[in-house]
Design a protein around this motif. Structure first.
Motif, PDB file in Angstrom:
ATOM      1  N   ILE A 148       0.868  -1.138  -0.044  1.00  0.00           N
ATOM      2  CA  ILE A 148      -0.029   0.142   0.212  1.00  0.00           C
ATOM      3  C   ILE A 148       0.852   1.284   0.002  1.00  0.00           C
ATOM      4  CG2 ILE A 148      -1.645   1.389   1.585  1.00  0.00           C
ATOM      5  CD1 ILE A 148      -2.756  -1.281   2.402  1.00  0.00           C
ATOM      6  N   GLY A 149       2.062   1.379   0.691  1.00  0.00           N
ATOM      7  CA  GLY A 149       2.977   2.261   0.796  1.00  0.00           C
ATOM      8  C   GLY A 149       3.615   2.780  -0.621  1.00  0.00           C
ATOM      9  N   ILE A 150       3.890   1.464  -1.170  1.00  0.00           N
ATOM     10  CA  ILE A 150       4.699   1.773  -2.462  1.00  0.00           C
ATOM     11  C   ILE A 150       3.451   2.026  -3.675  1.00  0.00           C
ATOM     12  CG2 ILE A 150       5.446   0.237  -4.651  1.00  0.00           C
ATOM     13  CD1 ILE A 150       6.653  -1.582  -2.260  1.00  0.00           C
ATOM     14  N   VAL A 151       2.269   1.556  -3.367  1.00  0.00           N
ATOM     15  CA  VAL A 151       1.135   2.044  -4.487  1.00  0.00           C
ATOM     16  C   VAL A 151       0.833   3.574  -4.378  1.00  0.00           C
ATOM     17  CG1 VAL A 151      -1.193   1.698  -5.064  1.00  0.00           C
ATOM     18  CG2 VAL A 151       0.146  -0.206  -4.797  1.00  0.00           C
ATOM     19  N   SER A 152       0.746   3.767  -3.007  1.00  0.00           N
ATOM     20  CA  SER A 152       0.224   5.264  -2.854  1.00  0.00           C
ATOM     21  C   SER A 152       1.340   6.337  -3.166  1.00  0.00           C
ATOM     22  CB  SER A 152       0.323   5.496  -1.077  1.00  0.00           C
ATOM     23  OG  SER A 152      -0.572   4.654  -0.546  1.00  0.00           O
ATOM     24  N   ALA A 153       2.643   6.047  -3.381  1.00  0.00           N
ATOM     25  CA  ALA A 153       3.603   6.739  -3.591  1.00  0.00           C
ATOM     26  C   ALA A 153       3.689   6.680  -5.048  1.00  0.00           C
ATOM     27  CB  ALA A 153       5.087   6.380  -3.023  1.00  0.00           C
ATOM     28  N   ALA A 154       3.622   5.594  -5.514  1.00  0.00           N
ATOM     29  CA  ALA A 154       3.780   5.576  -6.913  1.00  0.00           C
ATOM     30  C   ALA A 154       2.873   5.943  -7.977  1.00  0.00           C
ATOM     31  CB  ALA A 154       4.415   4.045  -7.356  1.00  0.00           C
ATOM     32  N   VAL A 155       1.421   5.656  -7.478  1.00  0.00           N
ATOM     33  CA  VAL A 155       0.444   6.021  -8.386  1.00  0.00           C
ATOM     34  C   VAL A 155      -0.025   7.134  -8.812  1.00  0.00           C
ATOM     35  CG1 VAL A 155      -1.350   5.714  -6.757  1.00  0.00           C
ATOM     36  CG2 VAL A 155      -1.711   4.840  -9.188  1.00  0.00           C
ATOM     37  N   GLY A 156       0.267   8.168  -7.768  1.00  0.00           N
ATOM     38  CA  GLY A 156       0.131   9.558  -7.924  1.00  0.00           C
ATOM     39  C   GLY A 156       0.880  10.085  -9.104  1.00  0.00           C
ATOM     40  N   PHE A 157       2.125   9.738  -9.255  1.00  0.00           N
ATOM     41  CA  PHE A 157       3.200  10.293 -10.377  1.00  0.00           C
ATOM     42  C   PHE A 157       2.772   9.386 -11.694  1.00  0.00           C
ATOM     43  CE2 PHE A 157       5.607  10.866  -6.480  1.00  0.00           C
ATOM     44  CZ  PHE A 157       5.926  12.269  -6.804  1.00  0.00           C
ATOM     45  N   LEU A 158       2.268   8.188 -11.486  1.00  0.00           N
ATOM     46  CA  LEU A 158       2.151   7.592 -12.830  1.00  0.00           C
ATOM     47  C   LEU A 158       0.794   7.843 -13.294  1.00  0.00           C
ATOM     48  CD1 LEU A 158       2.945   3.773 -11.593  1.00  0.00           C
ATOM     49  CD2 LEU A 158       4.304   5.444 -13.098  1.00  0.00           C
ATOM     50  N   MET A 159      -0.256   8.652 -12.672  1.00  0.00           N
ATOM     51  CA  MET A 159      -1.405   8.861 -13.371  1.00  0.00           C
ATOM     52  C   MET A 159      -1.457  10.454 -13.408  1.00  0.00           C
ATOM     53  SD  MET A 159      -4.129   6.434 -11.124  1.00  0.00           S
ATOM     54  CE  MET A 159      -4.670   8.006 -10.275  1.00  0.00           C
ATOM     55  N   GLY A 160      -0.409  11.155 -13.122  1.00  0.00           N
ATOM     56  CA  GLY A 160      -0.301  12.485 -13.213  1.00  0.00           C
ATOM     57  C   GLY A 160      -1.122  13.357 -12.235  1.00  0.00           C
ATOM     58  N   ALA A 161      -0.943  12.662 -11.094  1.00  0.00           N
ATOM     59  CA  ALA A 161      -1.869  13.475  -9.985  1.00  0.00           C
ATOM     60  C   ALA A 161      -0.967  14.568  -9.203  1.00  0.00           C
ATOM     61  CB  ALA A 161      -2.308  12.374  -8.758  1.00  0.00           C
ATOM     62  N   TYR A 162       0.388  14.297  -9.228  1.00  0.00           N
ATOM     63  CA  TYR A 162       1.383  15.068  -8.658  1.00  0.00           C
ATOM     64  C   TYR A 162       1.896  16.092  -9.403  1.00  0.00           C
ATOM     65  CZ  TYR A 162       0.189  11.636  -4.789  1.00  0.00           C
ATOM     66  OH  TYR A 162      -0.178  10.659  -3.944  1.00  0.00           O
ATOM     67  N   ILE A 163       2.366  15.461 -10.473  1.00  0.00           N
ATOM     68  CA  ILE A 163       2.972  16.434 -11.472  1.00  0.00           C
ATOM     69  C   ILE A 163       2.220  16.053 -12.787  1.00  0.00           C
ATOM     70  CG2 ILE A 163       5.266  16.563 -12.782  1.00  0.00           C
ATOM     71  CD1 ILE A 163       6.761  15.758 -10.425  1.00  0.00           C
ATOM     72  N   PRO A 164       2.058  16.873 -13.766  1.00  0.00           N
ATOM     73  CA  PRO A 164       1.545  16.823 -14.971  1.00  0.00           C
ATOM     74  C   PRO A 164       2.181  15.691 -15.974  1.00  0.00           C
ATOM     75  CG  PRO A 164       1.306  19.096 -14.400  1.00  0.00           C
ATOM     76  CD  PRO A 164       1.961  18.264 -13.606  1.00  0.00           C
ATOM     77  N   LEU A 165       1.480  14.745 -16.593  1.00  0.00           N
ATOM     78  CA  LEU A 165       2.391  13.604 -17.275  1.00  0.00           C
ATOM     79  C   LEU A 165       2.839  14.384 -18.184  1.00  0.00           C
ATOM     80  CD1 LEU A 165      -0.653  10.760 -17.466  1.00  0.00           C
ATOM     81  CD2 LEU A 165       1.581  10.888 -16.313  1.00  0.00           C
ATOM     82  N   SER A 166       2.551  15.169 -19.048  1.00  0.00           N
ATOM     83  CA  SER A 166       3.357  16.118 -19.939  1.00  0.00           C
ATOM     84  C   SER A 166       4.611  16.655 -19.733  1.00  0.00           C
ATOM     85  CB  SER A 166       2.631  17.296 -20.586  1.00  0.00           C
ATOM     86  OG  SER A 166       2.212  18.371 -19.718  1.00  0.00           O
ATOM     87  N   VAL A 167       4.771  16.785 -18.304  1.00  0.00           N
ATOM     88  CA  VAL A 167       6.240  17.178 -17.898  1.00  0.00           C
ATOM     89  C   VAL A 167       6.951  16.143 -17.826  1.00  0.00           C
ATOM     90  CG1 VAL A 167       7.487  18.133 -15.900  1.00  0.00           C
ATOM     91  CG2 VAL A 167       4.958  19.061 -16.570  1.00  0.00           C
ATOM     92  N   LEU A 168       6.522  14.647 -17.658  1.00  0.00           N
ATOM     93  CA  LEU A 168       7.213  13.645 -17.311  1.00  0.00           C
ATOM     94  C   LEU A 168       7.466  12.953 -18.597  1.00  0.00           C
ATOM     95  CD1 LEU A 168       5.451  11.785 -14.457  1.00  0.00           C
ATOM     96  CD2 LEU A 168       7.444  13.275 -14.425  1.00  0.00           C
ATOM     97  N   GLY A 169       6.994  13.675 -19.841  1.00  0.00           N
ATOM     98  CA  GLY A 169       7.330  12.973 -21.345  1.00  0.00           C
ATOM     99  C   GLY A 169       6.501  12.345 -21.842  1.00  0.00           C
ATOM    100  N   THR A 170       6.587  11.896 -23.116  1.00  0.00           N
ATOM    101  CA  THR A 170       5.486  11.275 -23.623  1.00  0.00           C
ATOM    102  C   THR A 170       5.455   9.566 -23.587  1.00  0.00           C
ATOM    103  OG1 THR A 170       5.837  12.414 -25.785  1.00  0.00           O
ATOM    104  CG2 THR A 170       4.807  10.604 -26.161  1.00  0.00           C
ATOM    105  N   GLY A 171       6.771   9.321 -23.139  1.00  0.00           N
ATOM    106  CA  GLY A 171       6.842   7.711 -22.694  1.00  0.00           C
ATOM    107  C   GLY A 171       5.877   7.400 -21.590  1.00  0.00           C
ATOM    108  N   MET A 172       6.195   8.443 -20.590  1.00  0.00           N
ATOM    109  CA  MET A 172       5.186   8.065 -19.258  1.00  0.00           C
ATOM    110  C   MET A 172       3.923   8.431 -19.649  1.00  0.00           C
ATOM    111  SD  MET A 172       5.402   7.485 -16.221  1.00  0.00           S
ATOM    112  CE  MET A 172       7.292   7.726 -15.774  1.00  0.00           C
TER     113      MET A 172
END
Length: 318
Positions: free
Chosen positions: A194-218
């Motif tokens: 749960i700790g890993i998911v909570s930290a990772a899923v927000g970035f992977l879904m663009g919740a904390y940083i817009p996905l466009s900032v992370l690049g097209t691949g992301m």
């Protein structure tokens, strides 16, 4: 036939209530399930919101767009991410009841009872779904209050669409959580997950940083996550009103660029999805998880019996 249906229904309701009570009994678990999205909201209000505002101001001609409109875009993006992440993390957290039952060998009692195993599994999913809805709606209410204070640009149709998306997103997340937790042997291991998911899923879904900032691949990688489409629907509903207001003072190309910057329309391998496309993808994820759970049901039942049997043996030796 009717009597059997009533008995199964009664067993299902009792087990669902039992699972809900077990989750709600652990006050700290309930508290932290709600605290996690509240912390993200606090960090946004205190720090992250200003960072996003500065970036958005630099992208538009100075003084041409009212700050309230810019704030509405950033606020809508933030609330969308929080709601999408809350659905996933809470669903997994509530599903720990099933893991705890397996860990303590209680699942063996269910196996030896006249209650169908499908009823037991559905009761776990039902309780998880109810708790996920409850906590997500609490966050939605807080979000609506915040948006009403900072700047409201939603119409009635968008409000109902947001509510509908909560039901659909919670269902998809509950089915995913049911599948994910079935492979865990202990609540401590699940806590780490749960700790890993909570930290990772927000970035992977663009919740904390817009996905466009992370690049097209992301952006393309995020397309494999159902939560990405959930967040996309939320963003479309929360942000489109402010973007429509911006279109009165900015060229359409500039408004589209802002929408793409904040992934208002999910970038599905180069195709910009509308909200109804994302809704279809969420529905498809529900169908996929149902089929996968049905296919893996015999395997998961065997694993549960082995774990429960091992636990009972250790207890008897002690």
């Amino acid at each position: 036939m009717t009597e059997k249906f009533i008995l199964h229904g009664n067993a299902f309701c009792r087990l669902t209530v039992r699972n809900l009570k077990l989750f709600l009994k652990d006050k700290m678990q309930v508290f932290f399930s709600l605290l996690a999205p509240l912390i993200v909201l606090f960090l946004y209000v205190a720090f992250l919101g200003d960072v996003q505002m500065d970036g958005l101001r630099s992208a538009v001609p100075e003084g041409l767009v009212d700050d309230n409109l810019l704030r509405a875009v950033v606020d809508g993006w933030m609330m969308s991410g929080i709601l999408a992440v809350t659905c996933i993390t809470v669903a997994i957290s509530v599903s720990s009841v099933a893991v705890a039952d397996n860990e303590r060998g209680i699942s063996c009692d269910f196996d030896s009872s006249p209650v169908s195993q499908s009823i037991v599994r559905f009761s776990y999913m039902a309780s998880s779904y109810i708790c996920t809805l409850a906590i997500t709606f609490i966050m939605l209410a807080i979000g609506f209050i915040y948006l009403a204070i900072s700047g409201w640009y939603l119409d009635a149709g968008q409000v109902f669409a947001v509510i509908g998306n909560v039901f659909l997103s919670a269902l998809s997340s509950t089915l995913f959580a049911t599948l994910a937790v079935s492979f865990f042997r202990s609540t401590s291991a699940l806590g780490g997950f749960i700790g890993i998911v909570s930290a990772a899923v927000g970035f992977l879904m663009g919740a904390y940083i817009p996905l466009s900032v992370l690049g097209t691949g992301m952006e393309y990688f995020a397309c494999i996550l159902p939560g990405t489409y959930s967040a996309g629907i939320f963003r479309d509903m929360f942000i489109s009103g402010a973007l429509n207001e911006m279109a009165n003072v900015l060229p359409q190309e500039a408004v589209t660029a802002i929408a793409n910057e904040y992934s208002v329309n999910v970038n599905f391998f180069g195709i910009r999805f509308q909200s109804w496309h994302s809704a279809l993808m969420l529905i498809a994820s529900v169908v996929f998880f149902v089929i996968l759970l049905a296919a893996l049901s015999p395997v998961m039942a065997k694993m549960r019996r082995e774990r429960g049997g091992g636990k009972r043996k250790r207890i008897s030796k002690a």
